[in-house]
Scaffold this motif. Sequence first.
Motif, PDB file in Angstrom:
ATOM      1  N   THR A 276       0.827  -1.201   0.000  1.00 14.08           N
ATOM      2  CA  THR A 276       0.000   0.000   0.000  1.00 14.08           C
ATOM      3  C   THR A 276       0.866   1.256   0.000  1.00 14.08           C
ATOM      4  O   THR A 276       0.584   2.217  -0.728  1.00 14.08           O
TER       5      THR A 276
ATOM      6  N   TYR B  61      -2.228  -3.172   7.940  1.00 14.67           N
ATOM      7  CA  TYR B  61      -3.209  -2.539   7.073  1.00 14.67           C
ATOM      8  C   TYR B  61      -4.568  -2.594   7.747  1.00 14.67           C
ATOM      9  O   TYR B  61      -5.182  -3.659   7.842  1.00 14.67           O
TER      10      TYR B  61
ATOM     11  N   GLN C 217      -8.192  -1.870   7.877  1.00 20.85           N
ATOM     12  CA  GLN C 217      -9.403  -1.499   7.152  1.00 20.85           C
ATOM     13  C   GLN C 217     -10.654  -1.976   7.882  1.00 20.85           C
ATOM     14  O   GLN C 217     -11.466  -1.171   8.328  1.00 20.85           O
TER      15      GLN C 217
ATOM     16  N   VAL D 121      -1.427   1.519   8.269  1.00 22.93           N
ATOM     17  CA  VAL D 121      -2.213   2.224   7.257  1.00 22.93           C
ATOM     18  C   VAL D 121      -3.660   2.072   7.675  1.00 22.93           C
ATOM     19  O   VAL D 121      -4.156   0.955   7.828  1.00 22.93           O
TER      20      VAL D 121
ATOM     21  N   MET E 225      -7.653   2.936   7.052  1.00 29.01           N
ATOM     22  CA  MET E 225      -8.678   3.415   6.128  1.00 29.01           C
ATOM     23  C   MET E 225      -9.717   4.185   6.942  1.00 29.01           C
ATOM     24  O   MET E 225     -10.299   3.646   7.891  1.00 29.01           O
TER      25      MET E 225
ATOM     26  N   HIS F 125     -10.316   6.659   2.718  1.00 29.02           N
ATOM     27  CA  HIS F 125      -8.980   6.944   2.194  1.00 29.02           C
ATOM     28  C   HIS F 125      -7.933   6.398   3.152  1.00 29.02           C
ATOM     29  O   HIS F 125      -8.188   6.281   4.349  1.00 29.02           O
ATOM     30  N   PRO F 126      -6.738   6.105   2.642  1.00 25.25           N
ATOM     31  CA  PRO F 126      -5.687   5.519   3.492  1.00 25.25           C
ATOM     32  C   PRO F 126      -4.771   6.571   4.145  1.00 25.25           C
ATOM     33  O   PRO F 126      -4.350   7.522   3.491  1.00 25.25           O
TER      34      PRO F 126
END
Lengths: 699, 699
Positions: free
Chosen positions: B122, B148, B150, B200, B202, B215-216
């Motif tokens: 990413t 990550y 999310q 990261v 979201m 958005h990240p």
Amino acid sequence: MSTPQWVRALKPGSPQGSELLEQERSNSNVNVDALSHFLFTKEGIARKQRVLKVLQSEKVFDKSQNYFAGRIDRFETALARAKKLRQLAVRNGWTQDDRLTANELISEPGPYGLHESMFLITLRDQGNAEQHEKFLRPAEEYKYIGCYAQTELGHGSNVRGLETTATWNADDKTFTIHSPTLTASKWWIGSLGRTANHAVVMAQLIVNGKSLGPHPFVIQIRDMKTHEPLENIHVGDIGPKFGYNTMDNGFLLFNNFKVPHISMLARFSSVDPKTNKYSRPSSPSLIYGTLTWVRSTIVMQAGGVLARGVTIATRYCAVRRQFQDRDAPEWEKGENQVLNYTTVQIRLLPLLATTFALHFTGKGMMALYAASQKKMSQDVGKVGAPERGPGPEETHSGSDLLADLHATSCGLKSLASYTAVEGLEVCRRACGGHGYSSFSGIGPWYADYLPTATWEGDNYMLTQQVARYLLKSARSVLKGNEATNDTTAILSNFLSRQDTGAAFDILGNDSELVAAFAWRAAFLTFEALKHRDEQKKPWNSLLVDFYRLSRAHSQYMVVKNFYETLQASPDSSDGLDPETLGLMHKLFRLYALHTLEAEASEFYTSSAVTVRQIQLARTNAVMKLLEELRPHAVRLVDSWGFPDWQLDSSLGRYDGKVYEDMFHRASELNPLNRVTVDPYPDSPTLFKKNEASALKSKL
Amino acid sequence: MSTPQWVRALKPGSPQGSELLEQERSNSNVNVDALSHFLFTKEGIARKQRVLKVLQSEKVFDKSQNYFAGRIDRFETALARAKKLRQLAVRNGWTQDDRLTANELISEPGPYGLHESMFLITLRDQGNAEQHEKFLRPAEEYKYIGCYAQTELGHGSNVRGLETTATWNADDKTFTIHSPTLTASKWWIGSLGRTANHAVVMAQLIVNGKSLGPHPFVIQIRDMKTHEPLENIHVGDIGPKFGYNTMDNGFLLFNNFKVPHISMLARFSSVDPKTNKYSRPSSPSLIYGTLTWVRSTIVMQAGGVLARGVTIATRYCAVRRQFQDRDAPEWEKGENQVLNYTTVQIRLLPLLATTFALHFTGKGMMALYAASQKKMSQDVGKVGAPERGPGPEETHSGSDLLADLHATSCGLKSLASYTAVEGLEVCRRACGGHGYSSFSGIGPWYADYLPTATWEGDNYMLTQQVARYLLKSARSVLKGNEATNDTTAILSNFLSRQDTGAAFDILGNDSELVAAFAWRAAFLTFEALKHRDEQKKPWNSLLVDFYRLSRAHSQYMVVKNFYETLQASPDSSDGLDPETLGLMHKLFRLYALHTLEAEASEFYTSSAVTVRQIQLARTNAVMKLLEELRPHAVRLVDSWGFPDWQLDSSLGRYDGKVYEDMFHRASELNPLNRVTVDPYPDSPTLFKKNEASALKSKL
């Protein structure tokens, strides 16, 4: 790890799970209490409440660390619980039913498990009066703690293949118990690994050099004080398993270990110490009766086992929301309850129907068993139904009732346990990602239940027994013998109508739906008979057909039992109100039509139904039933009456506080959060801080 | 616990497992090496050997305590292994392929897992040059260790429903990251629980009060030195799971946590700090490309994942013996190898065929992906294929190649992971009772693989994307547009022959067999289209049909890829010898006919085949193929080339020493055997002796 104040102040996004479940319950008028009474009787429900109260007041039964603990700690806790349960049973004068209820509520296998079942049962059923005095009494008082050692490392279903020997020594009137090979090691024996000090050991009896088949021996294996293994005995736990890790399944080897004459359980067969002569079993069918009974209870339990998963998944799918309905109008904001999606309904609602179907079938089996017990006491000695593995194919003897019970119990045990196993996993997956968390409560439950598909007869092996019985029945019907039970009746009916055809009205008439299942089972029976008797096909080449045949016959039995229970309801004292009964009829149709559609090709081939009927069953009838049952789903699972304490599931909470509970367990109960990691690859430290290690013995 | 001398002297009962497997291998002339090369290339096999040697020489990778250890110890060991792997990669200059091979051999998820995949990917794909410098470089050097984030506690597949917000502060040019509810908590995030110091995240971007979708953002979450969470961040491990317990899946909450402007990954969309204006993504399809690629690898891996189970079960079923064949002559003593029973063959051999089918399909997908990457770079900006969840139904744009790849990857991901999951469990059960032991090596592997059916798109959700694509293609074909890819070609073909009928020669001709699968998929597509466009049925009422449709289309893709790979083999440089190729053709037919029979009702209904053909497929063709393939089963699984070290299975050992290994692990490695129990219910002691507690931190 402490949870900061600002986190404690957070609530889940709206609407709350509790509101959603309240709404579900207000949208249906199913009388939950009445349905519960119909399922379990008032007495059964009161017992559950009473026992639950006792258990919840004892700290040792606190479940909050169950999902976190490792094997040794789980076993230690399970042992502590087993001891406390025994103390409670004595103190409160618990009946057998009370104790079974306590086990259900605790929901984990315990180290006394095999002592309290197979060890005591075998001593009672197969011991003579002297042996009852010497072994059974101290066992009932938990001075002797035992297990039942049959399966070996290299030998499972085939009891005749066991390698452990018991050789009669005429000179000193003893038996020498011996394990000649590594594969002779007893294996998988519950309660043996660490707990038992005695074992009933199945061993090949050898007298005067002649092998007489497997017989049971009571053998002390550990010292009564030190609990260390006796000399020339090697015993231990077999290691971790997919589930069942609170149980110490064990292994056991003997090195020419001598036991006295009284060790051989002698109610049915014995060696005369004076003449050194062996006398034959007077009635093996009494022994087989026990295993047939065990299978019947498995069928009975399968409905409840599955109902736990269905309860959890249904409640969570009513709380969980994902995506909007794509046809929903713009102004209707917010995400849709997952339970509203037909892909979820098609997985959960037929399983909900299945829980009732199996429950009623189990009840029917128990009634059949009671009737057979009465019958059996009338003609002891006439029957020799083969137990495990293929027995003689053509020489079936004994009453039709017993033969039918034996075959039915094999086929239904296979179908019911398979259905519960598969269904639980469907429920787990229907919960999406969170189904994978231990806190869902489904995974651990599934893992513990799995072996039921293997023990008391492998689910594939067992189907041969059903096929053998059906072939024999078909031969009898073909010879023109009159129908003497339901099986021969459906076979006769098929024969008489075979040429005129069937054309059952499966969509309009419930009894015709049952008849279609009977027709398909009869058709497959005669097909199999043709392959075996006319075409002389090898037995082995027909095993797949036999498996299908057994499945077809068992599904017919389930559909029939479900239907007949509902037919009888209005006449029974605890019968259902008309509205609930109407819903139960819909569940019956959903179970039957969904099953019929899944097995469509056999129904076509047998001409029980047309292709068009199947298409209509799927696209119209089943989809319509899903829609009609959907509003009642939560109340219907409520009627199973699982206390939250029993389910131990964040997702399945009665009050819908799913996310609060998930978070509480993760953030506050989870011991891994007490370690702080050193994350960099080149630093030699792994844990900077490890509060957990100090606590480890308590985890 | 020490094993006494008399036990050490024991051997398993004859014949020995090693003899049985030798015999199996001598009864077949499959060229194992040649088949391995065809599957993996010589280079791939050499790499595996090379990396295996490195791993086996490091003590931290010793697997002997894996099955015994509890969660905290397993995680600690996994962290030590992750660090060592990184050191080895640096020291030996390992390529990406080398590292993937090492992970495959170790076969457990590790705490750097998400750092090394989604975090780095990413940052690379979605960061701009400045962000590469600031975040990617230190991440590549493992100074930043990331994940990550999310999925949220209340939000899985539906990314648009995420609750975490990132609000732009025009005054100080920062974003405020905030979790407004408990359900906004990030959840399930791999490597987050204990390991990562960056994430990261979201989050819903809000600029000038306007919500702009997820958005990240790159966010530091723990102190670089103490590794304690930063203020106003609550982070931890989410607790134990059904599997994957060597990974620290985590949760994460923010309390109005400020991050600088550079935190928002800005390659495709950004907020201008001077104007406070948001600019739109230039090419979302590039992002979606990554996830399509991930799905393709899942298809590729599914064959190998399943092959592990098939290898273990096939070898063990050749070693395990139960019962005699009931048609065997009296003089032929001894029990029968379980692999000789047709009920075992019907479960294992079609799965063996499936391993190859999925492997070749995966290869085909990767080729398609490579082609699409090339194409994509030519028309950036044209495509907007929806990612997760239902997107716009009618407005599909972009090249046919990309649309086809996207739809194919969704459907095949769903089918392949489902097939591997189900198949592994079938393999485990085919091992009988011992399949339940952790030492079988199947259960733990199954449990770790299970989430694949949920992540990167839930297997049910995904099928809507396939259906949407197929409906769109059908509309195009109906309008008279020319076929531009395989999907539109089979739909056109169906339309043109619909009235004349099909009648495929499925038993005599392999290409007709493929055509029957295409026909059924096309039939179901037009049926679904009728329901949606003509009968205007609600989308929700069609989800079950869509699921079936996706399944049908994906099965067609698998059959087609298998067939085409074999057709191409003679022309390829590493092509198979004619004999092995002949066997592979039989495996192709077994896969296709067995699948066709399992889905029989759809094949009838579409008139692709007749009822009679299905009956013949089952009773003749499939049973005959089982018989023909049976002698080659062990060599065929050998060609998958799993080292024993990788399988870590007593039952699946290459040398057949199944029982010796089971016994060794239970008797000598099992820490539970170091405790001695006090078994009596009234004694307060639980463990009389507990050597294990001293060792616990090492378990």
